[in-house]
Structure formats: structure tokens, C-alpha cells
Design a protein around this motif. Structure first.
Motif, short mmCIF file in Angstrom:
data_model
loop_
_atom_site.label_atom_id
_atom_site.label_comp_id
_atom_site.label_asym_id
_atom_site.label_seq_id
_atom_site.Cartn_x
_atom_site.Cartn_y
_atom_site.Cartn_z
N UNK A 105 0.84 -1.19 0.00
CA UNK A 105 0.00 0.00 0.00
C UNK A 105 0.88 1.25 0.00
N UNK A 106 1.95 1.16 0.77
CA UNK A 106 2.84 2.27 0.95
C UNK A 106 3.55 2.66 -0.36
N UNK A 107 3.96 1.62 -1.11
CA UNK A 107 4.63 1.89 -2.38
C UNK A 107 3.69 2.56 -3.38
N UNK A 108 2.41 2.10 -3.39
CA UNK A 108 1.52 2.56 -4.46
C UNK A 108 1.21 4.04 -4.35
N UNK A 109 1.26 4.64 -3.16
CA UNK A 109 1.04 6.09 -3.08
C UNK A 109 2.27 6.86 -3.55
N UNK A 110 3.37 6.24 -3.62
CA UNK A 110 4.61 6.93 -3.98
C UNK A 110 4.94 6.81 -5.47
N UNK A 111 4.35 5.83 -6.12
CA UNK A 111 4.75 5.55 -7.50
C UNK A 111 3.48 5.30 -8.32
N UNK A 114 -9.34 16.53 -14.03
CA UNK A 114 -8.86 16.59 -12.64
C UNK A 114 -8.87 15.22 -11.97
N UNK A 115 -8.09 15.13 -10.89
CA UNK A 115 -8.13 13.94 -10.05
C UNK A 115 -7.49 12.69 -10.64
N UNK A 116 -6.49 12.87 -11.54
CA UNK A 116 -5.85 11.68 -12.12
C UNK A 116 -4.36 11.58 -11.80
N UNK A 117 -3.89 12.47 -10.94
CA UNK A 117 -2.45 12.42 -10.70
C UNK A 117 -2.14 11.64 -9.42
N UNK A 118 -1.19 12.12 -8.65
CA UNK A 118 -0.66 11.33 -7.55
C UNK A 118 -1.20 11.73 -6.17
N UNK A 119 -2.15 12.70 -6.14
CA UNK A 119 -2.65 13.16 -4.84
C UNK A 119 -3.49 12.10 -4.14
#
Ligand SMILES: Nc1nc2c(c(=O)[nH]1)N[C@H]1C(S)=C(S)[C@@H](COP(=O)(O)OP(=O)(O)OC[C@H]3O[C@@H](n4cnc5c(N)ncnc54)[C@H](O)[C@@H]3O)O[C@H]1N2
Ligand code: MOO
Length: 460
Positions: free
Chosen positions: A4-10, A287-292
Motif C-alpha cells: 500500500x505504501x509503495x503505491x502512493x509513492x509511485x 482533474x483527479x488523475x495524478x498522484x494526490x
């Protein structure tokens, strides 16, 4: 398996090349169009000529009339029989090379019935107006400039016609009854509308326009209609994407549906998609398709369908996302609708949305209508100034092309600072310069490729 942690970063998505991305969107939409044309369901509709501009013809079209319906004059002048020019003539006219004829009738451009066409008596001529039906027996026309009035009832022909058929439009020469006039899949513009009317067609079968739903996402996004009632708070931004996208999709002959502004909230987004899937062929979001953390769209799309790409090697527009959904993706128990739904999720930055609109949304709409060439044309241009390239991503640099007669080429002037939030960089643009990713500056005078957009602006 990533944690889970990796997926928010990459990002979950590989970066794809833009050419490949465009090709994938277009070919998917073309396949959807082909499948619907085979099933026939809701594929075409019959519309009057006044409503068919910019539409694509669904059937071959044949002329039901001859144009013209009888031989007519191409000039204001006199209809003659060529054989009358072989008869003997007075020595005076022989010397002058002229002949005098009695003018026995006048033919004007009127709605002459076939049974009303008179016979031209031997040795006589008829006055004929441009477009008038010729009397029977006439086989050439002499224009008035080659004649002189000899009396009230006669005319002196100063220059005999040089061949049979001179200045005559034979019956059916422009359009023949039964002739194929336009083929299935042709785009109807003004010339085609004129042509259809000329051959007696008042209604045509055209491809049904795709229904395109447009929505904006973002808790900070405010509808412009609220601009009079409330001051914009510091963190808010007026929704410029949705009005822009709705207008451009309508201009591309889609039937548009305004799906409003949706908060960054999974349940609300899912509800809107469910509603959109029931009525839209193509859903365009921004909107809403990036890494936020609140960029939820890619996750929702992946859970309900197939995300074909979620990141593109391009500037601006990197997080552009393309997905397809089965029409009952949000209502698994509902009976399936005939078409796969296409979703194009554009990045929220207004210029990124603008660029993706031209690169994929309009080509998708055109492909869903069966356009043979859905992509914007590309021409060569010469830079009017130095342009710094992006070292990492190929760029679609907004520019204004102007024809330079001295250079014999289009000259491209940048619209200025190209930041993806700066919508002023799209103002007055009529092209995207397709620039490679390189760590250098292209010098003024360099040749570049330019993709034409909004061609109404090519003349300034
Ligand atoms: N950590 C990373 N952050 C970002 C990346 C990245 O790769 N890693 N990519 C950047 C790029 S490139 C873009 S483009 C943006 C696109 O992000 P989103 O699609 O998620 O867009 P938002 O975050 O929702 O909004 C971005 C920006 O645009 C404004 N906006 C949004 N909708 C509208 C609208 N309808 N009308 C006017 N303006 C709108 C919004 O307020 C933001 O300012 O992500 C970068 N981040
Ligand atoms: O790709 Mo983003 O659209 O550069 O700002």
C-alpha cells in the motif's frame, strides 16, 4: 506485489508514448463504431439538410435528377444552328465575315417544361439568357459580345461559333440521374450540402452523434454561475475546463451532456459514473488523475473496467488516462447496453485539458462517428524565435502560425509562457508545435512539425 505504501509513492501506470496513446484511443473508438454499424442499433438518423453540416453520411447517395434537366445556355447570347453558317451570304457580309439572322424567339431562365421547348426555325436564331433552356435544333451559342443588333428583329453575328456545343451545358453534364454523388462515410460540409440540394435530396441519413458527458472533479472547483453570488475563496478555482470541453465537443458534433462538478469523493464519483454510463458513449472528466491522495479516478476506473493507459510521455498532460467500461459496469445486474463506454480522464490543469482535448477527445468523437481521418493535420513550420525544449517529455507547444509569403512557409510564434495552468498560452493558438524531448534550445529559423488546431484561426 507492491505494498500500500509503495503505491502512493509511485504511479501504477507505465509511461506510454503519445503517438501510441492516440493510436490506441482512435482504434478503440473506431472498433466501437464498426461494431455499432454492424449491429445497426441507433447507428444512424435521418435529418434535414439544414442539420447535417459536419455530420458523416451513413449511406451512399445517388442523384435523382439530371443537372441540368435539358441543354441550357452558358452565356447571354443567341442560340444558333451551326449548319446555318454554311449557307451562302451577301458579298458585303462575306467580306466582313459576319452574318445577319432573324431573331425568332426569346428564351429566359424559367421553369420551362419539356413540352414547352420550341423548335428553332431553320436560318433563324433565338435570344437566350444564361441558364435558359435551348430551343430544339440549336447546337451552339454565340455570346452577345460577338453580335450587333441589326434591327429590332435581327442580329448580326460578328464571330461564328468555332464548334458544335459551344457554350452549351448538355443535359446531365453536371450530375446525371442515378450517378453516385456522395459515398457512405463522407463528411458533409457546405459543398456537400449544396451538392445534395442540387440533386434533389432534402433529407439524409447521417451517423448518430455520440453522446458525450463532461464532468469536472475537485473540491476546490466552483461553477462560474456562482461568480455573482459569492466571492471566490483563496483555495477555490472557477471551473474553466467543463465549459471549454462542452463547447468543443458540441462543435465536434457530439450530443453533449453536462455532468456537473463532482467532489473528490469516491461514492459521489461512482454515482456520477453510473448515471453517465447509462446515457453516454464517451465520458470526459478533468482533474483527479495524478498522484494526490484525493486523486481517485484511476482507482475507480480500474475497479470497474480497463485502464488502457494512465500516464503519457508528453507535456502538458502527463496523467492523461484512457479507460473503457462495460456499459453495465456500475450496475452488474442491469441488462448490457449495446456499446462499450469510453472514458477519457484529462488532467485538471486547464492547459493540459485543452491539449488533451485536441489530441484525444476530438479524435475520439470523430472516430465514434466513423470519420475516415480523425486526427488533426500536421504541417511544417519555421520557428520565429528560439524555443527551449523540455529535456524529459516531448512537448505540444502552443503557437500561432502565420503564412510568410517571403519564406514560402508557415512561421510559428510561441504563445509565451507554457505553464499548464496558464490558459493564456492557449489563447489565439492555432497549432501545437510537436517538439522532441531534448536538453537544448531550438534556434529561430529551425523547421518544426506543427499540428493544426482550430483552423478558423489560421488567418489570424
Ligand atoms: N507528485 C506528483 N504530482 C503531480 C504530478 C506527478 O507526476 N507527480 N503530475 C502533475 C501534472 S503533470 C499534472 S497535469 C497535474 C494533474 O493533476 P490532476 O489531474 O490530478 O488534477 P488536479 O490535481 O485535480 O488539478 C490540478 C490543477 O488544476 C486545477 N483544476 C482542476 N480542475 C479544474 C477545472 N475544472 N477548472 C480549472 N482548474 C482546474 C486544480 O485546481 C489544480 O490547480 O498533477 C501534477 N501533480
Ligand atoms: O503534464 Mo502536466 O499537464 O505538465 O502539467
Amino acid at each position: 506485489m507492491e505494498s500500500e505504501r509503495d503505491t502512493v509513492r509511485k504511479s501504477l501506470y507505465e509511461m506510454v508514448d503519445m503517438e501510441r496513446a492516440i493510436e490506441q484511443v482512435v482504434s478503440t473508438c473506431q472498433d466501437i463504431f464498426l461494431a455499432s454499424s454492424k449491429s445497426g442499433a441507433g447507428y444512424s438518423e435521418r435529418v434535414p439538410l439544414s442539420e447535417c453540416y459536419g455530420r458523416v453520411l451513413a449511406d451512399d447517395l445517388f442523384s435523382v435528377v439530371d443537372v441540368p434537366g435539358a441543354p441550357v445556355s452558358m452565356k447571354d447570347g443567341y442560340a444558333v444552328r451551326m449548319s446555318d453558317f454554311e449557307a451562302p451570304v451577301s458579298p458585303q457580309h462575306e467580306a466582313a465575315g459576319t452574318r445577319v439572322f432573324a431573331v425568332k424567339m426569346e428564351m429566359h431562365a424559367t421553369q420551362t417544361g419539356e413540352e414547352q421547348i420550341p423548335v428553332l426555325p431553320d436560318g433563324c436564331v433565338a435570344y437566350v439568357a444564361t441558364g435558359a433552356v435551348l430551343p430544339l435544333g440549336a447546337d451552339a451559342v454565340v455570346m452577345v459580345e460577338n453580335t450587333r443588333a441589326a434591327s429590332d428583329e435581327s442580329v448580326e453575328i460578328l464571330k461564328a461559333p468555332y464548334c458544335r456545343g459551344q457554350d452549351i451545358r448538355p443535359r446531365g453534364v453536371d450530375l446525371a440521374k442515378g450517378q453516385l454523388v456522395l459515398s457512405k462515410s463522407e463528411l458533409i460540409l457546405e459543398a456537400e450540402i449544396g451538392l445534395l440540394a442540387a440533386c434533389g435530396v432534402s433529407h439524409v441519413s447521417v451517423i448518430r452523434p455520440p453522446v458525450v458527458g463532461v464532468l469536472s472533479t475537485g473540491d476546490e472547483v466552483v461553477d462560474v454561475s456562482e461568480s455573482r453570488s459569492a466571492a471566490l475563496s483563496a483555495g477555490s478555482t472557477y471551473d474553466s475546463n467543463r465549459p471549454m470541453l462542452l463547447a468543443a465537443c458540441a462543435a465536434a458534433h457530439a450530443q453533449v451532456v453536462d455532468l456537473g462538478i463532482v467532489h473528490d469523493h469516491a461514492a459521489e464519483l461512482e454515482r456520477t459514473f453510473m448515471d453517465a454510463c447509462a446515457k453516454c458513449d464517451l465520458i470526459v472528466t478533468s482533474g483527479g488523475v495524478s498522484m494526490g491522495r484525493r486523486d481517485l479516478l484511476q482507482r475507480i476506473l480500474a475497479s470497474k473496467g480497463t485502464v488502457h493507459f494512465g500516464r503519457v510521455r508528453m507535456k502538458p498532460g502527463k496523467p492523461l488516462t484512457f479507460a473503457t467500461l462495460l456499459p453495465n459496469a456500475f450496475e452488474p445486474d442491469a441488462p448490457p447496453l449495446p456499446r462499450t463506454r469510453v472514458v477519457l480522464s484529462l488532467p485538471g490543469n486547464p492547459v493540459s485539458s485543452f491539449v488533451c482535448l485536441h489530441l484525444v477527445v476530438i479524435p475520439a468523437i470523430r472516430s465514434l462517428q466513423g470519420h475516415a481521418s480523425p486526427l488533426p493535420p500536421i504541417v511544417d513550420a519555421v520557428l520565429a524565435q528560439d524555443v527551449k525544449l523540455d529535456p524529459e517529455r516531448p512537448e505540444y507547444h502552443r503557437a500561432t502560425l502565420v503564412w510568410n509569403a517571403e519564406l514560402g512557409a508557415f512561421q510559428a510564434r510561441s504563445t509565451g509562457v507554457q505553464q499548464s495552468s496558464r490558459l493564456l498560452s492557449a489563447r489565439s493558438a492555432n497549432a501545437f508545435l510537436v517538439l522532441p524531448a531534448l536538453d537544448e534550445t531550438l534556434k529561430s529559423g529551425s523547421k518544426v512539425r506543427a499540428m493544426l488546431i482550430m483552423q478558423e484561426r489560421l488567418n489570424g
